[in-house]
Motif scaffolding. Structure first.
Motif, PDB file in Angstrom:
ATOM      1  N   ASN A   1       0.827  -1.217   0.000  1.00  0.00           N
ATOM      2  CA  ASN A   1       0.000   0.000   0.000  1.00  0.00           C
ATOM      3  C   ASN A   1       0.855   1.260   0.000  1.00  0.00           C
ATOM      4  O   ASN A   1       0.529   2.239  -0.681  1.00  0.00           O
ATOM      5  CB  ASN A   1      -0.948   0.010   1.204  1.00  0.00           C
ATOM      6  N   ALA A   2       1.936   1.241   0.761  1.00  0.00           N
ATOM      7  CA  ALA A   2       2.829   2.408   0.779  1.00  0.00           C
ATOM      8  C   ALA A   2       3.446   2.634  -0.594  1.00  0.00           C
ATOM      9  O   ALA A   2       3.515   3.764  -1.080  1.00  0.00           O
ATOM     10  CB  ALA A   2       3.918   2.225   1.837  1.00  0.00           C
ATOM     11  N   VAL A   3       3.849   1.555  -1.250  1.00  0.00           N
ATOM     12  CA  VAL A   3       4.448   1.682  -2.583  1.00  0.00           C
ATOM     13  C   VAL A   3       3.401   2.146  -3.592  1.00  0.00           C
ATOM     14  O   VAL A   3       3.680   3.025  -4.421  1.00  0.00           O
ATOM     15  CB  VAL A   3       5.101   0.355  -3.020  1.00  0.00           C
ATOM     16  N   GLN A   4       2.201   1.594  -3.526  1.00  0.00           N
ATOM     17  CA  GLN A   4       1.145   2.025  -4.440  1.00  0.00           C
ATOM     18  C   GLN A   4       0.818   3.506  -4.231  1.00  0.00           C
ATOM     19  O   GLN A   4       0.573   4.233  -5.195  1.00  0.00           O
ATOM     20  CB  GLN A   4      -0.112   1.168  -4.254  1.00  0.00           C
ATOM     21  N   ALA A   5       0.819   3.945  -2.984  1.00  0.00           N
ATOM     22  CA  ALA A   5       0.564   5.356  -2.704  1.00  0.00           C
ATOM     23  C   ALA A   5       1.685   6.227  -3.278  1.00  0.00           C
ATOM     24  O   ALA A   5       1.417   7.328  -3.777  1.00  0.00           O
ATOM     25  CB  ALA A   5       0.405   5.583  -1.204  1.00  0.00           C
ATOM     26  N   LEU A   6       2.914   5.752  -3.215  1.00  0.00           N
ATOM     27  CA  LEU A   6       4.013   6.486  -3.855  1.00  0.00           C
ATOM     28  C   LEU A   6       3.787   6.568  -5.362  1.00  0.00           C
ATOM     29  O   LEU A   6       3.952   7.619  -5.968  1.00  0.00           O
ATOM     30  CB  LEU A   6       5.359   5.805  -3.580  1.00  0.00           C
ATOM     31  N   ASP A   7       3.391   5.440  -5.945  1.00  0.00           N
ATOM     32  CA  ASP A   7       3.173   5.403  -7.399  1.00  0.00           C
ATOM     33  C   ASP A   7       2.078   6.358  -7.851  1.00  0.00           C
ATOM     34  O   ASP A   7       2.166   6.929  -8.927  1.00  0.00           O
ATOM     35  CB  ASP A   7       2.834   3.984  -7.856  1.00  0.00           C
ATOM     36  N   THR A   8       1.060   6.532  -7.037  1.00  0.00           N
ATOM     37  CA  THR A   8      -0.063   7.380  -7.449  1.00  0.00           C
ATOM     38  C   THR A   8       0.031   8.813  -6.943  1.00  0.00           C
ATOM     39  O   THR A   8      -0.589   9.696  -7.527  1.00  0.00           O
ATOM     40  CB  THR A   8      -1.410   6.785  -6.985  1.00  0.00           C
ATOM     41  N   GLY A   9       0.817   9.058  -5.904  1.00  0.00           N
ATOM     42  CA  GLY A   9       0.783  10.385  -5.293  1.00  0.00           C
ATOM     43  C   GLY A   9       2.057  11.191  -5.336  1.00  0.00           C
ATOM     44  O   GLY A   9       2.080  12.342  -4.914  1.00  0.00           O
ATOM     45  N   VAL A  10       3.123  10.616  -5.853  1.00  0.00           N
ATOM     46  CA  VAL A  10       4.409  11.290  -5.846  1.00  0.00           C
ATOM     47  C   VAL A  10       4.952  11.277  -7.276  1.00  0.00           C
ATOM     48  O   VAL A  10       4.915  10.234  -7.932  1.00  0.00           O
ATOM     49  CB  VAL A  10       5.387  10.564  -4.884  1.00  0.00           C
ATOM     50  N   PRO A  11       5.452  12.399  -7.752  1.00  0.00           N
ATOM     51  CA  PRO A  11       5.912  12.449  -9.147  1.00  0.00           C
ATOM     52  C   PRO A  11       6.891  11.332  -9.531  1.00  0.00           C
ATOM     53  O   PRO A  11       6.772  10.748 -10.596  1.00  0.00           O
ATOM     54  CB  PRO A  11       6.570  13.825  -9.270  1.00  0.00           C
ATOM     55  N   GLU A  12       7.833  11.029  -8.670  1.00  0.00           N
ATOM     56  CA  GLU A  12       8.805   9.983  -8.999  1.00  0.00           C
ATOM     57  C   GLU A  12       8.305   8.578  -8.677  1.00  0.00           C
ATOM     58  O   GLU A  12       8.983   7.594  -8.944  1.00  0.00           O
ATOM     59  CB  GLU A  12      10.154  10.262  -8.333  1.00  0.00           C
ATOM     60  N   GLY A  13       7.122   8.491  -8.053  1.00  0.00           N
ATOM     61  CA  GLY A  13       6.548   7.187  -7.725  1.00  0.00           C
ATOM     62  C   GLY A  13       7.464   6.365  -6.847  1.00  0.00           C
ATOM     63  O   GLY A  13       8.154   6.887  -5.967  1.00  0.00           O
ATOM     64  N   ARG A  14       7.482   5.070  -7.098  1.00  0.00           N
ATOM     65  CA  ARG A  14       8.261   4.161  -6.256  1.00  0.00           C
ATOM     66  C   ARG A  14       9.762   4.396  -6.361  1.00  0.00           C
ATOM     67  O   ARG A  14      10.523   3.885  -5.550  1.00  0.00           O
ATOM     68  CB  ARG A  14       7.912   2.714  -6.553  1.00  0.00           C
TER      69      ARG A  14
END
Length: 125
Positions: free
Chosen positions: A43-56
């Motif tokens: 979930n943390a990685v998916q949130a990075l992928d969807t919410g942060v420009p550089e994603g994971r």
């Protein structure tokens, strides 16, 4: 620090915390806690992928984390994008880690990543 930077930092820390909980539970033989940590990591990685420009890719600094378990799982989640770097982390852990659970995870990750790389990548997407 912008809101997105703070969000990325919080998600990276959540990922790191869940990995450490997972390995602590493994050492203690607590399969229930281990099982609960895995989706939280994802979930943390998916949130990075969807919410942060550089994603994971925000996990890249964790490839040099002081905790070998964190390094192993960060490499697994980055394997689809940085396979050489992920393999290098795993090789370092195999060569010199004193973290028994991380070592065992690397062995299984390497076998699956070598045998069925597409399935391995899909498992960590």
């Amino acid at each position: 620090m912008t809101g997105k930077d703070a969000s990325a930092a919080a998600l990276i820390e959540e990922f790191r915390t869940q990995v450490k909980r997972y390995f602590h539970a493994d050492i203690m033989g607590n399969r229930r806690t281990m099982k609960a940590c895995l989706p939280k990591m994802g979930n943390a990685v998916q949130a990075l992928d969807t919410g942060v420009p550089e994603g994971r890719m925000a996990l890249v600094p964790l490839l040099k984390d002081e905790d070998d378990g964190v390094r192993v799982y960060a490499a697994a989640y980055l394997f689809g994008r940085l396979p050489e770097e992920a393999r290098a982390v795993w090789d370092e852990v195999l060569a010199g880690s004193k973290h028994p659970s991380a070592y065992l995870n690397v062995v299984s990750f390497k076998v699956i990543a070598d045998w069925k790389p597409d399935d391995f990548i899909k498992a960590f997407e």
